[in-house]
Design a protein around this motif. Structure first.
Motif, PDB file in Angstrom:
ATOM      1  N   VAL A  80       0.848  -1.197   0.000  1.00 15.28           N
ATOM      2  CA  VAL A  80       0.000   0.000   0.000  1.00 15.28           C
ATOM      3  C   VAL A  80       0.883   1.247   0.000  1.00 15.28           C
ATOM      4  CG1 VAL A  80      -1.959  -1.100   1.131  1.00 15.28           C
ATOM      5  CG2 VAL A  80      -0.196  -0.015   2.527  1.00 15.28           C
ATOM      6  N   ASP A  81       0.355   2.297  -0.590  1.00 11.24           N
ATOM      7  CA  ASP A  81       1.072   3.574  -0.647  1.00 11.24           C
ATOM      8  C   ASP A  81       0.184   4.655  -0.058  1.00 11.24           C
ATOM      9  OD1 ASP A  81       3.277   5.270  -1.502  1.00 11.24           O
ATOM     10  OD2 ASP A  81       1.860   6.089  -2.943  1.00 11.24           O
ATOM     11  N   LEU A  82       0.775   5.546   0.731  1.00  7.01           N
ATOM     12  CA  LEU A  82       0.032   6.613   1.400  1.00  7.01           C
ATOM     13  C   LEU A  82       0.446   7.964   0.840  1.00  7.01           C
ATOM     14  CD1 LEU A  82       0.327   5.281   5.054  1.00  7.01           C
ATOM     15  CD2 LEU A  82      -1.770   5.404   3.736  1.00  7.01           C
ATOM     16  N   ARG A  83      -0.522   8.868   0.717  1.00  7.37           N
ATOM     17  CA  ARG A  83      -0.236  10.223   0.249  1.00  7.37           C
ATOM     18  C   ARG A  83      -1.225  11.182   0.909  1.00  7.37           C
ATOM     19  NH1 ARG A  83      -1.817   8.534  -5.791  1.00  7.37           N
ATOM     20  NH2 ARG A  83      -0.587   6.763  -5.045  1.00  7.37           N
ATOM     21  N   ALA A  84      -0.759  12.374   1.229  1.00  5.22           N
ATOM     22  CA  ALA A  84      -1.600  13.386   1.871  1.00  5.22           C
ATOM     23  C   ALA A  84      -2.021  14.429   0.865  1.00  5.22           C
ATOM     24  CB  ALA A  84      -0.855  14.042   3.031  1.00  5.22           C
ATOM     25  N   GLY A  85      -3.236  14.937   1.018  1.00  4.48           N
ATOM     26  CA  GLY A  85      -3.712  16.014   0.171  1.00  4.48           C
ATOM     27  C   GLY A  85      -3.369  17.367   0.776  1.00  4.48           C
ATOM     28  N   GLU A  86      -4.005  18.403   0.248  1.00  2.00           N
ATOM     29  CA  GLU A  86      -3.824  19.743   0.777  1.00  2.00           C
ATOM     30  C   GLU A  86      -4.849  19.998   1.871  1.00  2.00           C
ATOM     31  OE1 GLU A  86      -1.504  21.923   0.031  1.00  2.00           O
ATOM     32  OE2 GLU A  86      -0.558  20.636  -1.458  1.00  2.00           O
ATOM     33  N   ALA A  87      -4.437  20.684   2.935  1.00  5.46           N
ATOM     34  CA  ALA A  87      -5.343  20.982   4.035  1.00  5.46           C
ATOM     35  C   ALA A  87      -6.334  22.061   3.630  1.00  5.46           C
ATOM     36  CB  ALA A  87      -4.549  21.418   5.262  1.00  5.46           C
ATOM     37  N   ASP A  88      -7.604  21.848   3.987  1.00  4.17           N
ATOM     38  CA  ASP A  88      -8.626  22.876   3.812  1.00  4.17           C
ATOM     39  C   ASP A  88      -8.634  23.740   5.074  1.00  4.17           C
ATOM     40  OD1 ASP A  88      -9.427  21.947   1.336  1.00  4.17           O
ATOM     41  OD2 ASP A  88     -10.876  20.545   2.199  1.00  4.17           O
ATOM     42  N   ALA A  89      -8.576  25.040   4.883  1.00  2.54           N
ATOM     43  CA  ALA A  89      -8.498  25.960   6.028  1.00  2.54           C
ATOM     44  C   ALA A  89      -9.689  26.902   6.025  1.00  2.54           C
ATOM     45  CB  ALA A  89      -7.200  26.755   5.969  1.00  2.54           C
ATOM     46  N   ALA A  90     -10.286  27.087   7.204  1.00  2.00           N
ATOM     47  CA  ALA A  90     -11.399  28.024   7.349  1.00  2.00           C
ATOM     48  C   ALA A  90     -11.442  28.526   8.779  1.00  2.00           C
ATOM     49  CB  ALA A  90     -12.721  27.367   6.970  1.00  2.00           C
ATOM     50  N   MET A  91     -11.139  29.804   8.984  1.00  2.00           N
ATOM     51  CA  MET A  91     -11.225  30.447  10.297  1.00  2.00           C
ATOM     52  C   MET A  91     -10.483  29.647  11.372  1.00  2.00           C
ATOM     53  SD  MET A  91     -15.173  31.810  10.237  1.00  2.00           S
ATOM     54  CE  MET A  91     -14.947  32.662  11.805  1.00  2.00           C
ATOM     55  N   GLY A  92      -9.260  29.260  11.076  1.00  2.00           N
ATOM     56  CA  GLY A  92      -8.449  28.559  12.067  1.00  2.00           C
ATOM     57  C   GLY A  92      -8.658  27.067  12.123  1.00  2.00           C
ATOM     58  N   LEU A  93      -9.670  26.548  11.409  1.00  2.00           N
ATOM     59  CA  LEU A  93      -9.932  25.107  11.389  1.00  2.00           C
ATOM     60  C   LEU A  93      -9.231  24.492  10.192  1.00  2.00           C
ATOM     61  CD1 LEU A  93     -11.558  22.719  12.662  1.00  2.00           C
ATOM     62  CD2 LEU A  93     -13.361  23.250  11.001  1.00  2.00           C
ATOM     63  N   ARG A  94      -8.575  23.350  10.421  1.00  2.00           N
ATOM     64  CA  ARG A  94      -7.865  22.654   9.355  1.00  2.00           C
ATOM     65  C   ARG A  94      -8.412  21.235   9.208  1.00  2.00           C
ATOM     66  NH1 ARG A  94      -6.489  27.324   9.245  1.00  2.00           N
ATOM     67  NH2 ARG A  94      -4.344  28.133   9.280  1.00  2.00           N
ATOM     68  N   VAL A  95      -8.598  20.820   7.962  1.00  2.00           N
ATOM     69  CA  VAL A  95      -9.035  19.453   7.661  1.00  2.00           C
ATOM     70  C   VAL A  95      -8.145  18.919   6.547  1.00  2.00           C
ATOM     71  CG1 VAL A  95     -10.911  17.955   6.899  1.00  2.00           C
ATOM     72  CG2 VAL A  95     -11.415  19.959   8.308  1.00  2.00           C
ATOM     73  N   LEU A  96      -7.560  17.747   6.772  1.00  2.16           N
ATOM     74  CA  LEU A  96      -6.625  17.138   5.831  1.00  2.16           C
ATOM     75  C   LEU A  96      -7.028  15.691   5.583  1.00  2.16           C
ATOM     76  CD1 LEU A  96      -3.797  17.291   4.328  1.00  2.16           C
ATOM     77  CD2 LEU A  96      -2.808  16.427   6.450  1.00  2.16           C
ATOM     78  N   THR A  97      -6.876  15.237   4.352  1.00  2.00           N
ATOM     79  CA  THR A  97      -7.200  13.858   3.993  1.00  2.00           C
ATOM     80  C   THR A  97      -5.933  13.113   3.598  1.00  2.00           C
ATOM     81  OG1 THR A  97      -9.431  14.435   3.246  1.00  2.00           O
ATOM     82  CG2 THR A  97      -8.504  12.383   2.416  1.00  2.00           C
ATOM     83  N   VAL A  98      -5.790  11.897   4.103  1.00  2.00           N
ATOM     84  CA  VAL A  98      -4.698  11.008   3.716  1.00  2.00           C
ATOM     85  C   VAL A  98      -5.317   9.811   3.000  1.00  2.00           C
ATOM     86  CG1 VAL A  98      -2.825   9.511   4.505  1.00  2.00           C
ATOM     87  CG2 VAL A  98      -3.204  11.724   5.608  1.00  2.00           C
ATOM     88  N   GLU A  99      -4.794   9.515   1.815  1.00  2.00           N
ATOM     89  CA  GLU A  99      -5.331   8.426   0.999  1.00  2.00           C
ATOM     90  C   GLU A  99      -4.364   7.245   0.975  1.00  2.00           C
ATOM     91  OE1 GLU A  99      -7.695   8.165  -3.177  1.00  2.00           O
ATOM     92  OE2 GLU A  99      -5.666   8.973  -3.298  1.00  2.00           O
ATOM     93  N   LEU A 100      -4.923   6.064   1.062  1.00  2.00           N
ATOM     94  CA  LEU A 100      -4.161   4.816   0.947  1.00  2.00           C
ATOM     95  C   LEU A 100      -4.558   4.130  -0.352  1.00  2.00           C
ATOM     96  CD1 LEU A 100      -3.521   2.075   3.592  1.00  2.00           C
ATOM     97  CD2 LEU A 100      -4.749   1.471   1.498  1.00  2.00           C
ATOM     98  N   VAL A 101      -3.578   3.740  -1.162  1.00  2.00           N
ATOM     99  CA  VAL A 101      -3.825   3.057  -2.430  1.00  2.00           C
ATOM    100  C   VAL A 101      -3.255   1.646  -2.347  1.00  2.00           C
ATOM    101  CG1 VAL A 101      -3.421   3.060  -4.918  1.00  2.00           C
ATOM    102  CG2 VAL A 101      -3.718   5.228  -3.704  1.00  2.00           C
ATOM    103  N   ASN A 102      -4.064   0.676  -2.683  1.00  2.00           N
ATOM    104  CA  ASN A 102      -3.587  -0.702  -2.763  1.00  2.00           C
ATOM    105  C   ASN A 102      -2.828  -0.865  -4.074  1.00  2.00           C
ATOM    106  OD1 ASN A 102      -3.099  -3.428  -2.826  1.00  2.00           O
ATOM    107  ND2 ASN A 102      -5.237  -4.057  -2.677  1.00  2.00           N
ATOM    108  N   CYS A 103      -1.504  -0.704  -4.012  1.00  2.00           N
ATOM    109  CA  CYS A 103      -0.677  -0.810  -5.219  1.00  2.00           C
ATOM    110  C   CYS A 103      -0.095  -2.212  -5.378  1.00  2.00           C
ATOM    111  CB  CYS A 103       0.450   0.231  -5.170  1.00  2.00           C
ATOM    112  SG  CYS A 103       1.492   0.140  -3.686  1.00  2.00           S
ATOM    113  N   GLY A 104      -0.482  -3.131  -4.506  1.00  2.00           N
ATOM    114  CA  GLY A 104       0.006  -4.498  -4.602  1.00  2.00           C
ATOM    115  C   GLY A 104      -0.843  -5.342  -5.542  1.00  2.00           C
TER     116      GLY A 104
END
Length: 216
Positions: A80-104
């Protein structure tokens, strides 16, 4: 050159034959076959070079799986391979997504939450509390949904989210910034270091969601 009684001149036949031969030669070189005429003919033309490339480039049966088509980066040993996206920011709140890909090349099962640690620029752990769900940081739709079992076929992916605030609540402490995430997808798997910038302020906490299927 001959002259008729009406005063017209006739060209010698030998010269006429040369002109006709040249005209036929130019016509043959500049005219396409009927099967290539009409719209889209060029799109269906196959050059010998292109045909040779297809014939000489079969996919090897023992190729190392990669994390994306045409990628030169090999798939990790865990499959599996992991990669992070860009954080969404709004009034001091941050939300980030990390994706896992089954590359096997085999099924990969997930259930629950990943184990996450925040690392500094030297990949040293930071003193950040990581809780399941939003951990009273914010109210986010579906972020607090419980875990559910997932089975990822090769090429499929799953994701989890992170939420934090970059609030500075203590003027005596310097704001904390994370540069990497150490993510263990499931118990027994090796941790992977994922580049990700987290401006955590002085809050000292981070919330994560459970694994869920990636949206298509």
């Amino acid at each position: 050159m001959k002259t008729t009684t009406a005063g017209h001149r006739w060209m010698p036949l030998a010269g006429t034959g040369l002109l006709l031969s040249a005209s036929l030669l130019l016509t043959a070189c500049g005219t396409r076959p009927a099967t290539e005429s009409g719209p889209g003919a060029a799109a269906h033309a196959v050059t010998p070079t292109a045909a040779r490339a297809v014939a000489l480039d079969p996919a090897p049966s023992d190729a190392v799986p990669s994390n994306s088509p045409g990628s030169s980066v090999p798939c990790p040993a865990s499959g599996v391979d992991l990669r992070a996206g860009e954080a969404d920011a709004a009034m001091g709140l941050r939300v980030l997504t990390v994706e896992l890909v089954n590359c096997g090349n085999r099924l990969y099962a997930l259930n629950g939450y990943p184990a996450v640690r925040v690392l500094d620029e030297n990949r040293e752990p930071l003193d950040i509390a990581v809780g399941h769900g939003t951990s009273d940081i914010a109210v986010i739709d579906r972020f607090d949904a419980g875990p559910a079992p997932l089975s990822l076929q090769p090429g499929e992916s799953a994701r989890f989210g992170l939420v934090w605030r970059n609030t500075v609540t203590d003027g005596n402490d310097a704001p904390v910034n994370g540069s990497y995430l150490s993510v263990t997808p499931r118990p027994g798997d090796p941790a992977q270091s994922v580049p990700a910038f987290l401006d955590l302020g002085t809050t000292g906490k981070l919330g994560i969601s459970a694994w869920s299927p990636s949206s298509r």
